[in-house]
Design a protein around this motif. Structure first.
Motif, PDB file in Angstrom:
ATOM      1  N   UNK A   1       0.867  -1.171  -0.081  1.00  0.00           N
ATOM      2  CA  UNK A   1      -0.156  -0.015   0.097  1.00  0.00           C
ATOM      3  C   UNK A   1       0.946   1.321  -0.201  1.00  0.00           C
ATOM      4  N   UNK A   2       1.844   1.217   1.054  1.00  0.00           N
ATOM      5  CA  UNK A   2       2.571   2.501   1.164  1.00  0.00           C
ATOM      6  C   UNK A   2       3.571   2.552  -0.268  1.00  0.00           C
TER       7      UNK A   2
ATOM      8  N   UNK B   1      -4.679   3.978  -8.263  1.00  0.00           N
ATOM      9  CA  UNK B   1      -5.773   3.375  -8.510  1.00  0.00           C
ATOM     10  C   UNK B   1      -5.551   2.127  -7.850  1.00  0.00           C
ATOM     11  N   UNK B   2      -4.429   1.290  -7.913  1.00  0.00           N
ATOM     12  CA  UNK B   2      -4.336  -0.084  -7.552  1.00  0.00           C
ATOM     13  C   UNK B   2      -4.317   0.204  -5.887  1.00  0.00           C
ATOM     14  N   UNK B   3      -3.459   1.257  -5.419  1.00  0.00           N
ATOM     15  CA  UNK B   3      -3.697   1.144  -3.900  1.00  0.00           C
ATOM     16  C   UNK B   3      -4.939   1.515  -3.230  1.00  0.00           C
ATOM     17  N   UNK B   4      -5.821   2.258  -3.833  1.00  0.00           N
ATOM     18  CA  UNK B   4      -7.050   2.440  -3.604  1.00  0.00           C
ATOM     19  C   UNK B   4      -7.811   1.361  -3.679  1.00  0.00           C
TER      20      UNK B   4
ATOM     21  N   UNK C   1     -10.645   6.277  -5.489  1.00  0.00           N
ATOM     22  CA  UNK C   1     -10.493   6.935  -4.139  1.00  0.00           C
ATOM     23  C   UNK C   1     -11.794   6.978  -3.350  1.00  0.00           C
ATOM     24  N   UNK C   2     -12.936   7.250  -4.300  1.00  0.00           N
ATOM     25  CA  UNK C   2     -14.255   7.377  -3.809  1.00  0.00           C
ATOM     26  C   UNK C   2     -14.706   5.727  -3.089  1.00  0.00           C
ATOM     27  N   UNK C   3     -14.435   4.838  -3.828  1.00  0.00           N
ATOM     28  CA  UNK C   3     -14.767   3.370  -3.519  1.00  0.00           C
ATOM     29  C   UNK C   3     -14.022   3.216  -2.229  1.00  0.00           C
TER      30      UNK C   3
END
Length: 701
Positions: A116-117, A129-132, A176-178
């Protein structure tokens, strides 16, 4: 581990589990395959990881497959959670991720955090996109771990500036919204989202939708399909998803800040729940399939509010559209769960509270409302809920619930049961519910739900009881060999004892179960009565002496029907100490203060005293004959009928028992009592039986 190295591994007769694992990863890393092939590989990996986790539990010394899974392998699995993958692939990848985190334990958590980081640090749109997407997918799997990632210092503070860029990616914004939407399940994350992202979400929702079209037409860059684009306005889907997140923030408000004790505890919302729900309604009614799922989810949260409930229930077009959406939604999908949640909210009755609970609820409302003593919302009273239930039923919900109950998860099945449970409160709907398949739905649900779902099973049994109280069981079950009447007995019996997990004792399910069993026992079917006696008798006896008159009366009425069968008669006639005690209780109930209880007990005695052992028991019991003669002069003619019939049974016997009975009745001034009964009665049957009894006592034929 590189794909080029592992692809050389070929399965063979001697292939080990490690070889198979590496081969699966090689195929997943290779990519470029059909979705169904990718799903099969993900499913195979999921099974191996689940088996590995089970083996670790059984044997701590087990050598885990996870030692083969390096960061490249984890990147491969998590990469399939990307929103740009097909939904079916993302679904299977979610199960694989869950299996990996379970098998890898602490090491898996560390790898997920690093993934993630690392992607956030790179800062490209693809990495965002992938991280979110990974964060959104792992919130339900490892909520505590993902919440820690979400709340890490500096992360949320960067989202607002990122989303306010003129040059940005629609997919980054959506991802991000998801993530924010999933994060709202956690109270701390919900509060942080309000703090750092609330203003940005308001900006998105408050935009003029018409400006979007005008801006797109004026700026050719907006028609670009890839990369970052100039986008001062947001798409309808983004706006709708932002509204869902705002709804969650409004519907489940955060705790008041402890840093400012003088601040008002109820903060005014820039965009109200009512405005948001209106937006969702329009999207469902006029929008296409795109964004419908998020709109349904938004309504599921906003329909918690009483005012929104009334608005939704008053819109028959919307209710019918929601029924259609539910009928078309795949089983176990978010849309199914969201639509069911809306109908649960619309139809839910408020729980019955004790006086102490009512006071505590008022005090809590007082504390939450900054010193204003608040009572229950009038829109939540039984009258308003009943009207909403009628509106939902009229929209055609029942057949759709029956269909969804066949393939739904335990969670969605529990929601289906809750809706039927509420609809069944209205007596006029019960027959139609039975006609539309609700009885079979409830029976199957009670049987198939695991014991851990005790609340849902009790609710299903109570809904079944309500329907069977008001319908003719011969019509509900008649001629249906696959659904015989006795299958309903066990669910009904299960709710006669009070719920041991409940904080307060609710006797309504007990009462309704007894009433429904009484209706079943009215059938001319000895097998049904035999099954009730065998299954329910212990519980029924316990309720005979209930302090609640309604419950006690219902138990006696059931016994009155059961003693029409040989199995019921033998419980009083076998000469055992238990039989004598049962007769003693029945005589006591025939002298109870409650007229309904006396009537039911009198009916049972009128049936039982046709048998010599029970006549002997009555004669031996102190005040036995006195109680029966008391029924003969009761103010209620129906009870006088039962009393006179019982007296006639006692004195009509032959031999020693008959002689003893006639003498005992005479000793208790029976002739005068019966003459008094003649004066009070008008019905020909009562008069005929009374005259016959007087003649027998006077030795006339």
């Amino acid at each position: 581990m590189a794909a080029a190295e592992t692809v050389q591994l070929l399965p063979g007769p001697a292939a080990t589990l490690e070889d198979e694992t590496l081969l699966v990863f090689a195929r997943l890393m290779e990519g470029g395959k059909e979705d169904d092939e990718t799903c099969r590989d993900l499913d195979q990996l999921t099974k191996m990881l689940n088996d590995d986790a089970d083996a670790q539990q059984k044997d701590p010394a087990h050598s885990s497959l996870c030692k083969l899974i390096d960061e490249d392998c984890v990147d491969t699995i998590l990469g399939y959670l990307d929103m740009r993958q097909a939904d079916v692939v993302r679904g299977h990848a979610t199960l694989t991720t869950s299996a990996y985190l379970k098998a890898a334990g602490a090491d898996g958590s560390k790898t997920l955090s690093k993934f993630f980081f690392e992607h956030l640090r790179r800062g490209t749109y693809d990495d965002y996109i992938v991280a979110f997407c990974v964060a959104a997918s792992t919130f339900p799997i490892v909520p505590d771990l993902t919440a820690d990632l979400f709340l890490s210092e500096g992360f949320l503070a960067t989202l607002g500036p990122l989303m306010r860029r003129k040059w940005k990616s629609r997919k980054v914004e959506t991802a991000c919204l998801e993530m924010l939407n999933a994060a709202c399940m956690n109270p701390a994350c919900r509060e942080a989202t309000q703090k750092y992202c609330g203003d940005w979400l308001e900006e998105v929702v408050d935009q003029d939708p018409g400006d979007v079209v005008r801006t797109m037409n004026a700026d050719p860059d907006l028609h670009s399909e890839g990369g970052s684009i100039s986008m001062r306005r947001h798409s309808e889907h983004v706006r709708n998803l932002s509204a869902v997140i705002l709804t969650k923030l409004r519907a489940v408000p955060s705790k008041p800040s402890s840093t400012n004790p003088n601040a008002p505890r109820i903060q005014p919302a820039v965009t109200s729940i009512e405005e948001l729900s209106s937006m969702f309604t329009q999207m469902i009614l006029t929008g296409g399939d795109h964004g419908r799922s998020s709109s349904v989810e938004g309504l599921a949260y906003s329909s918690i509010r009483p005012g929104v409930k009334e608005t939704l229930a008053g819109d028959q077009e919307l209710l019918k559209k929601l029924v259609t959406v539910l009928s078309e939604a795949p089983p176990r999908s978010p849309t199914t769960y969201g639509a069911l949640s809306i109908f649960v909210n619309l139809t839910r009755y408020q729980p019955t509270l004790s006086e102490e609970q009512k006071k505590m609820s008022q005090l809590k409302a007082y504390a939450d409302a900054a010193g204003q003593l608040a009572g229950p919302d009038p829109l939540e009273d039984d009258e308003h809920v009943a009207k909403r239930c009628k509106a939902v039923f009229d929209a055609g919900i029942t057949p759709v619930l029956v269909t969804h109950s066949k393939n739904g998860s335990p969670a969605s099945l529990s929601l289906v049961i809750a809706i039927i449970h509420s609809l069944a409160v209205t007596k006029t709907l019960r027959g139609q519910l039975a006609q539309q398949g609700a009885v079979k739905l409830l029976l199957v649900a009670w049987t198939t739900l695991p014991d851990s779902e005790d609340t849902a099973r009790r609710m299903a049994a109570q809904a079944l009881a309500r329907i069977l109280i008001s319908t003719n069981p011969a019509l509900v079950f008649g001629g249906n060999r696959s659904n015989p009447v006795h299958v309903a007995i066990r669910p009904l019996v299960s709710i006669i004892p009070p719920d041991p997990a409940a904080e307060t004792r609710d006797l309504l399910p007990t009462f309704e179960a007894l009433m429904a069993l009484t209706n079943l026992a009215s059938l001319e079917d000895e097998d049904t009565k035999r099954t009730i006696v065998r299954t329910a008798w212990t519980h029924v006896e316990e309720q005979l002496l209930s302090s609640n008159n309604f419950v006690s009366k219902a138990a006696v009425e059931l016994i009155c029907n059961l003693v029409q069968a040989p199995e019921g008669i033998m419980l009083y006639a076998d000469g055992s100490p238990q039989a004598k005690q049962r007769l003693h209780i029945l005589l006591a109930l025939a002298d109870a203060e409650d007229a309904g209880t006396r009537s039911a007990a009198g009916g049972a005695l009128a049936s039982l005293t046709g048998f010599e052992p029970i006549v002997r028991g009555v004669l031996r019991r102190e005040r036995g004959v006195e109680v029966i003669l008391g029924m003969c002069v009761d103010d209620d003619e129906g009870l006088r009928h039962r009393g006179v019939a019982t007296v006639l049974n006692l004195i009509s016997g032959e031999g020693e028992v008959g002689e003893l009975a006639r003498n005992k009745v005479k000793e208790e001034n029976g002739v005068e009592v019966l003459k008094e009964s003649l004066k009070k009665s008008r019905g020909p049957e009562v008069l005929q039986l009374t005259v016959q009894a007087v003649k027998l006592l006077l030795g006339q034929t």
